[in-house]
Design a protein around this motif. Structure first.
Motif, short mmCIF file in Angstrom:
data_model
loop_
_atom_site.label_atom_id
_atom_site.label_comp_id
_atom_site.label_asym_id
_atom_site.label_seq_id
_atom_site.Cartn_x
_atom_site.Cartn_y
_atom_site.Cartn_z
N LEU A 153 0.83 -1.21 0.00
CA LEU A 153 0.00 0.00 0.00
C LEU A 153 0.86 1.25 0.00
O LEU A 153 0.48 2.27 -0.59
CB LEU A 153 -0.92 -0.01 1.22
CG LEU A 153 -2.06 -1.03 1.21
CD1 LEU A 153 -2.73 -1.09 2.57
CD2 LEU A 153 -3.08 -0.67 0.13
N GLU A 154 2.01 1.17 0.64
CA GLU A 154 2.90 2.34 0.72
C GLU A 154 3.56 2.63 -0.63
O GLU A 154 3.63 3.79 -1.06
CB GLU A 154 3.96 2.11 1.79
CG GLU A 154 4.94 3.27 1.97
CD GLU A 154 5.96 3.00 3.07
OE1 GLU A 154 7.15 3.34 2.85
OE2 GLU A 154 5.56 2.47 4.12
N VAL A 155 4.06 1.58 -1.30
CA VAL A 155 4.81 1.81 -2.55
C VAL A 155 3.88 1.91 -3.77
O VAL A 155 4.28 2.46 -4.80
CB VAL A 155 5.87 0.71 -2.79
CG1 VAL A 155 6.85 0.66 -1.62
CG2 VAL A 155 5.25 -0.66 -3.03
N ALA A 156 2.66 1.37 -3.65
CA ALA A 156 1.73 1.40 -4.79
C ALA A 156 0.31 1.58 -4.27
O ALA A 156 -0.50 0.64 -4.26
CB ALA A 156 1.85 0.11 -5.61
N PRO A 157 -0.04 2.79 -3.84
CA PRO A 157 -1.34 3.01 -3.20
C PRO A 157 -2.53 2.96 -4.15
O PRO A 157 -3.68 2.88 -3.68
CB PRO A 157 -1.19 4.42 -2.60
CG PRO A 157 -0.14 5.08 -3.44
CD PRO A 157 0.81 3.99 -3.83
N ASN A 158 -2.29 2.99 -5.46
CA ASN A 158 -3.41 3.06 -6.41
C ASN A 158 -4.08 1.71 -6.65
O ASN A 158 -5.15 1.65 -7.27
CB ASN A 158 -2.94 3.65 -7.74
CG ASN A 158 -2.54 5.10 -7.60
OD1 ASN A 158 -3.07 5.82 -6.75
ND2 ASN A 158 -1.59 5.54 -8.42
N GLY A 159 -3.46 0.63 -6.22
CA GLY A 159 -4.09 -0.68 -6.31
C GLY A 159 -4.02 -1.31 -7.68
O GLY A 159 -3.27 -0.89 -8.56
N GLY A 160 -4.81 -2.37 -7.85
CA GLY A 160 -4.80 -3.16 -9.07
C GLY A 160 -4.81 -4.64 -8.71
O GLY A 160 -5.16 -5.03 -7.59
N GLU A 161 -4.42 -5.48 -9.65
CA GLU A 161 -4.37 -6.91 -9.40
C GLU A 161 -2.99 -7.30 -8.85
O GLU A 161 -1.97 -6.78 -9.30
CB GLU A 161 -4.63 -7.69 -10.69
CG GLU A 161 -6.06 -7.56 -11.21
CD GLU A 161 -6.31 -8.43 -12.42
OE1 GLU A 161 -7.44 -8.90 -12.59
OE2 GLU A 161 -5.35 -8.64 -13.20
N TYR A 162 -3.00 -8.22 -7.90
CA TYR A 162 -1.73 -8.69 -7.33
C TYR A 162 -1.78 -10.21 -7.17
O TYR A 162 -2.86 -10.82 -7.16
CB TYR A 162 -1.45 -8.04 -5.97
CG TYR A 162 -2.24 -8.60 -4.82
CD1 TYR A 162 -1.70 -9.56 -3.97
CD2 TYR A 162 -3.55 -8.17 -4.58
CE1 TYR A 162 -2.43 -10.08 -2.91
CE2 TYR A 162 -4.29 -8.68 -3.52
CZ TYR A 162 -3.73 -9.64 -2.69
OH TYR A 162 -4.46 -10.15 -1.63
N ALA A 163 -0.60 -10.80 -7.04
CA ALA A 163 -0.49 -12.24 -6.81
C ALA A 163 0.56 -12.50 -5.73
O ALA A 163 1.56 -11.78 -5.64
CB ALA A 163 -0.09 -12.96 -8.09
N MET A 164 0.32 -13.53 -4.94
CA MET A 164 1.28 -13.96 -3.93
C MET A 164 1.91 -15.28 -4.32
O MET A 164 1.29 -16.12 -4.98
CB MET A 164 0.58 -14.12 -2.57
CG MET A 164 0.21 -12.83 -1.91
SD MET A 164 -0.48 -13.08 -0.24
CE MET A 164 -2.17 -13.53 -0.63
N ILE A 165 3.17 -15.46 -3.93
CA ILE A 165 3.88 -16.73 -4.07
C ILE A 165 4.18 -17.23 -2.67
O ILE A 165 4.75 -16.50 -1.85
CB ILE A 165 5.19 -16.55 -4.87
CG1 ILE A 165 4.89 -16.02 -6.27
CG2 ILE A 165 5.96 -17.86 -4.93
CD1 ILE A 165 6.13 -15.60 -7.05
N SER A 166 3.79 -18.47 -2.40
CA SER A 166 4.04 -19.06 -1.09
C SER A 166 4.99 -20.25 -1.25
O SER A 166 5.51 -20.50 -2.33
CB SER A 166 2.72 -19.48 -0.43
OG SER A 166 2.94 -19.86 0.91
N GLY A 167 5.22 -20.95 -0.16
CA GLY A 167 6.11 -22.10 -0.18
C GLY A 167 5.33 -23.39 -0.11
O GLY A 167 4.72 -23.81 -1.08
N GLY A 168 5.33 -24.03 1.06
CA GLY A 168 4.59 -25.27 1.23
C GLY A 168 3.13 -25.00 1.57
O GLY A 168 2.83 -24.16 2.42
#
Length: 314
Positions: free
Chosen positions: A144-159
């Protein structure tokens, strides 16, 4: 000397000898990471070894699966139980599998704590590491701090079964709730701590979602291969430089700090794995000495951007 006096002297001598023996007793503590090919845990190993040497009467044994495999981790723990180690510090890969062997170890008289990833309903005495829910929240807040305008995002997890990572994912989502950020289908992806796969998944998200605005790995895996991460970023470098594609990544290993400094990420949220190793040894020794320890021992987090990365690189 009377018989009574002689007997008293023998008692005093025996007590003194016993006390000396106890003071010199050494302990063998085993640290079991999720995977030994994950450089994050190398720092835990280093902290463990350094603290053991400092304490003097502690040996740190570091051994885990080469790759992230819950069944292999359970077998390694079971082997340590058979060996009769004095203590175990475990980064839990799978709660159900780990709880079984943790309880077995405790019932065998072995001191057990978890670090980095917990099994809270097991018989372990304490957890040492990050507050993973707050860690995920920090990742979301940095986005939110570096890109407050939003949009689509994705997370990468491990196990997929790793409890600490599930908490981080929840934390990211909670931090972004009510904002203009929306999570793409298929997020989070699960890399099983495979560094090359994590890099590939970052690229796959961008290809599958051409308008994606952020990639948020909840562990540092894709950046642990700096050349691979650069190969992912370079075709998207204009978007990264303009902030159109935000890269907010967990962990602050030296290689990650260098990549951030060089413009290959916007923000990092770091744990303190070296301290986890130190505190694990201190906590296990305290348990063996009959001392009361806190159930939860948090080691803290760090937030790093281009503005303060130089301080962390020193």
């Amino acid at each position: 000397m009377t018989l009574k006096t002689a007997f008293a002297a023998l008692v005093v001598a025996a007590v003194g000898f016993s006390g000396s023996a106890i003071a010199q007793e050494t302990y063998r503590f085993a640290v079991v990471p999720k995977a030994m090919n994950n450089p994050f845990f190398d720092l835990t190993r280093d902290g463990c070894m350094a603290e053991a040497e400092k304490l003097g009467n502690v040996e740190c044994v570091y051994l885990g699966p080469v790759e992230h495999e819950a069944a292999t981790q359970s077998q390694i723990i079971d082997d340590f139980i058979t060996q009769g180690v004095d203590g175990l510090a475990i980064s839990v890969s799978d709660i159900a599998a780990a709880t079984t062997v943790i309880n077995k170890a405790v019932e065998a008289g072995i001191a057990v704590i978890t670090f980095d990833s917990d099994a809270p309903d097991s018989m372990r005495t304490a957890y040492v590491g990050t507050n993973n829910k707050e860690f995920g929240t920090a990742l979301g807040e940095m986005l939110l701090e570096v890109a407050p305008n939003g949009g689509e995002y994705a997370m990468i997890s491990g196990g997929a079964a790793a409890p600490n990572l599930a908490l981080r994912v929840d934390g990211v989502r909670e931090a972004l709730e009510g904002s203009d950020w929306t999570e793409v289908p298929g997020s989070p992806s699960f890399s099983n701590d495979d560094i090359a796969l994590a890099v590939q998944q970052a690229g796959d998200f961008v290809v599958a979602n051409p308008g994606i605005k952020a990639i948020v790995p909840v562990g540092g895996w894709p950046m642990f291969a700096p050349d691979g991460w650069k190969n992912f970023v370079e075709p998207n470098k204009a978007k990264v430089d303009s902030g159109e594609l935000a890269l907010v990544v967990a962990d602050t290993l030296p290689v990650q700090l260098e990549l951030l400094r060089d413009g290959y990420a916007h923000a990092l949220v770091g744990q303190r794995p070296y301290e986890m190793g130190e505190v694990a040894m201190q906590t296990l020794l305290a348990i063996k000495n009959g001392e009361t320890v806190d159930d939860i021992i948090y080691t803290g987090v760090d937030r790093v951007t281009a503005d303060n990365v130089g301080d962390f690189l020193k």
